[in-house]
Design a protein around this motif. Structure first.
Motif, PDB file in Angstrom:
ATOM      1  N   GLN A 268       0.815  -1.225   0.000  1.00 30.61           N
ATOM      2  CA  GLN A 268       0.000   0.000   0.000  1.00 30.61           C
ATOM      3  C   GLN A 268       0.845   1.270   0.000  1.00 30.61           C
ATOM      4  O   GLN A 268       0.301   2.368  -0.144  1.00 30.61           O
ATOM      5  CB  GLN A 268      -0.941   0.020   1.218  1.00 30.61           C
ATOM      6  CG  GLN A 268      -1.982  -1.089   1.181  1.00 30.61           C
ATOM      7  CD  GLN A 268      -2.909  -1.002   2.379  1.00 30.61           C
ATOM      8  OE1 GLN A 268      -2.589  -1.495   3.445  1.00 30.61           O
ATOM      9  NE2 GLN A 268      -4.038  -0.335   2.205  1.00 30.61           N
TER      10      GLN A 268
ATOM     11  N   CYS B  50     -10.668   0.008   3.604  1.00 29.10           N
ATOM     12  CA  CYS B  50      -9.250  -0.143   3.288  1.00 29.10           C
ATOM     13  C   CYS B  50      -8.733   1.199   2.795  1.00 29.10           C
ATOM     14  O   CYS B  50      -9.407   1.861   1.997  1.00 29.10           O
ATOM     15  CB  CYS B  50      -9.091  -1.209   2.201  1.00 29.10           C
ATOM     16  SG  CYS B  50      -7.394  -1.443   1.654  1.00 29.10           S
ATOM     17  N   LEU B  51      -7.551   1.594   3.256  1.00 26.51           N
ATOM     18  CA  LEU B  51      -6.989   2.886   2.825  1.00 26.51           C
ATOM     19  C   LEU B  51      -6.796   2.929   1.314  1.00 26.51           C
ATOM     20  O   LEU B  51      -6.831   4.000   0.718  1.00 26.51           O
ATOM     21  CB  LEU B  51      -5.658   3.145   3.529  1.00 26.51           C
ATOM     22  CG  LEU B  51      -5.729   3.321   5.054  1.00 26.51           C
ATOM     23  CD1 LEU B  51      -4.325   3.438   5.633  1.00 26.51           C
ATOM     24  CD2 LEU B  51      -6.579   4.527   5.425  1.00 26.51           C
TER      25      LEU B  51
ATOM     26  N   HIS C  32      -7.086  -9.338   6.782  1.00 16.15           N
ATOM     27  CA  HIS C  32      -7.194  -8.261   5.788  1.00 16.15           C
ATOM     28  C   HIS C  32      -5.793  -7.836   5.315  1.00 16.15           C
ATOM     29  O   HIS C  32      -5.545  -7.739   4.109  1.00 16.15           O
ATOM     30  CB  HIS C  32      -7.950  -7.070   6.398  1.00 16.15           C
ATOM     31  CG  HIS C  32      -8.054  -5.885   5.492  1.00 16.15           C
ATOM     32  ND1 HIS C  32      -9.258  -5.385   5.041  1.00 16.15           N
ATOM     33  CD2 HIS C  32      -7.096  -5.079   4.947  1.00 16.15           C
ATOM     34  CE1 HIS C  32      -9.019  -4.339   4.255  1.00 16.15           C
ATOM     35  NE2 HIS C  32      -7.721  -4.122   4.197  1.00 16.15           N
ATOM     36  N   GLU C  33      -4.902  -7.599   6.276  1.00 15.77           N
ATOM     37  CA  GLU C  33      -3.553  -7.135   5.910  1.00 15.77           C
ATOM     38  C   GLU C  33      -2.766  -8.241   5.210  1.00 15.77           C
ATOM     39  O   GLU C  33      -2.029  -7.975   4.255  1.00 15.77           O
ATOM     40  CB  GLU C  33      -2.790  -6.648   7.150  1.00 15.77           C
ATOM     41  CG  GLU C  33      -3.425  -5.453   7.856  1.00 15.77           C
ATOM     42  CD  GLU C  33      -3.789  -4.312   6.922  1.00 15.77           C
ATOM     43  OE1 GLU C  33      -3.065  -4.078   5.939  1.00 15.77           O
ATOM     44  OE2 GLU C  33      -4.820  -3.660   7.161  1.00 15.77           O
TER      45      GLU C  33
ATOM     46  N   HIS D 197      -3.339  -8.473   1.564  1.00 18.08           N
ATOM     47  CA  HIS D 197      -2.603  -7.503   0.746  1.00 18.08           C
ATOM     48  C   HIS D 197      -1.277  -8.085   0.256  1.00 18.08           C
ATOM     49  O   HIS D 197      -0.819  -7.755  -0.837  1.00 18.08           O
ATOM     50  CB  HIS D 197      -2.299  -6.234   1.557  1.00 18.08           C
ATOM     51  CG  HIS D 197      -3.432  -5.245   1.599  1.00 18.08           C
ATOM     52  ND1 HIS D 197      -3.953  -4.658   0.470  1.00 18.08           N
ATOM     53  CD2 HIS D 197      -4.135  -4.728   2.634  1.00 18.08           C
ATOM     54  CE1 HIS D 197      -4.923  -3.819   0.816  1.00 18.08           C
ATOM     55  NE2 HIS D 197      -5.064  -3.849   2.131  1.00 18.08           N
TER      56      HIS D 197
HETATM   57 NI    NI Z   1      -6.466  -2.751   3.235  1.00 20.36          NI
END
Ligand code: NI
Length: 184
Positions: free
Chosen positions: A50, A98-99, A140-141, A144
């Motif tokens: 990210q 999510c960012l 979630h992380e 990624h």
């Molecule tokens: Ni996220």
């Protein structure tokens, strides 16, 4: 240093990230920058892809929610080269954001318990089990790092309805209080 958040439409978010060698230069500075970037954008977790780095590393900090859930009081950590194991069959549906997908929130069904092994900032090997919100944030992380976004885990009809919003995000045509960019 605060990094811009890399958003949907960026290829790095779709790659399987690479393990980090123990002698990776300035790893502690990178981790510290990731915490700063996460706080600046008011996130609870941030994975290296990210910020445009295809590395198996994510940080979490949910300690601000400790008033509501005391179990979160110590949930501030960096996870390096994690391996995730899903435990049991109990699932829970919760709203996620999510960012990298600003202004999108959807219900996501996930397992309630996980085991994770990883290295900490000093490259100590650690193995732990988590449940509830902690297990959700970790899943979630961790996704990624495998190029998976939470919208991949929602009902396909719901995902179709997001088409316009997603297209706007790929053009950075979304109003967010943190810096974003698309990495082609
Ligand atoms: Ni996220």
């Amino acid at each position: 240093m605060i990094y811009p958040i890399v958003v949907y439409g960026s290829s790095v978010l779709r790659q399987v990230a690479k393990d980090i060698p123990a002698d990776h230069p300035n790893l502690k500075a990178l981790i510290s920058d990731m915490f700063d970037t996460m706080y600046k954008s008011d996130g609870m977790g941030l994975a290296a892809p990210q910020i445009g780095k295809s590395l198996r590393l994510f940080v979490v900090d949910a300690t601000s929610l400790a008033d509501e859930d005391p179990a979160l009081a110590d949930f501030k950590k960096a996870f390096i080269n994690p391996r995730l194991e899903l435990l049991g069959e109990d699932t829970e549906v919760m709203n996620e954001g999510c960012l990298s997908l600003p202004k999108i929130r959807e219900e996501v069904k996930r397992l309630n318990r996980v085991r994770i092994s990883y290295y900490d900032e000093n490259f100590n090997f650690i193995e732990e089990e988590y449940e509830g919100l902690k297990a959700r944030v970790i899943q979630h992380e961790y996704d990624h790092l495998d190029g998976i976004l939470f919208i991949d885990r929602i009902n396909p009809l719901r995902k179709k309805l997001l088409k316009g919003k997603l297209s706007d995000i790929t053009k950075c045509n979304v109003d967010v209080p943190y810096k974003i960019k698309v990495l082609k």
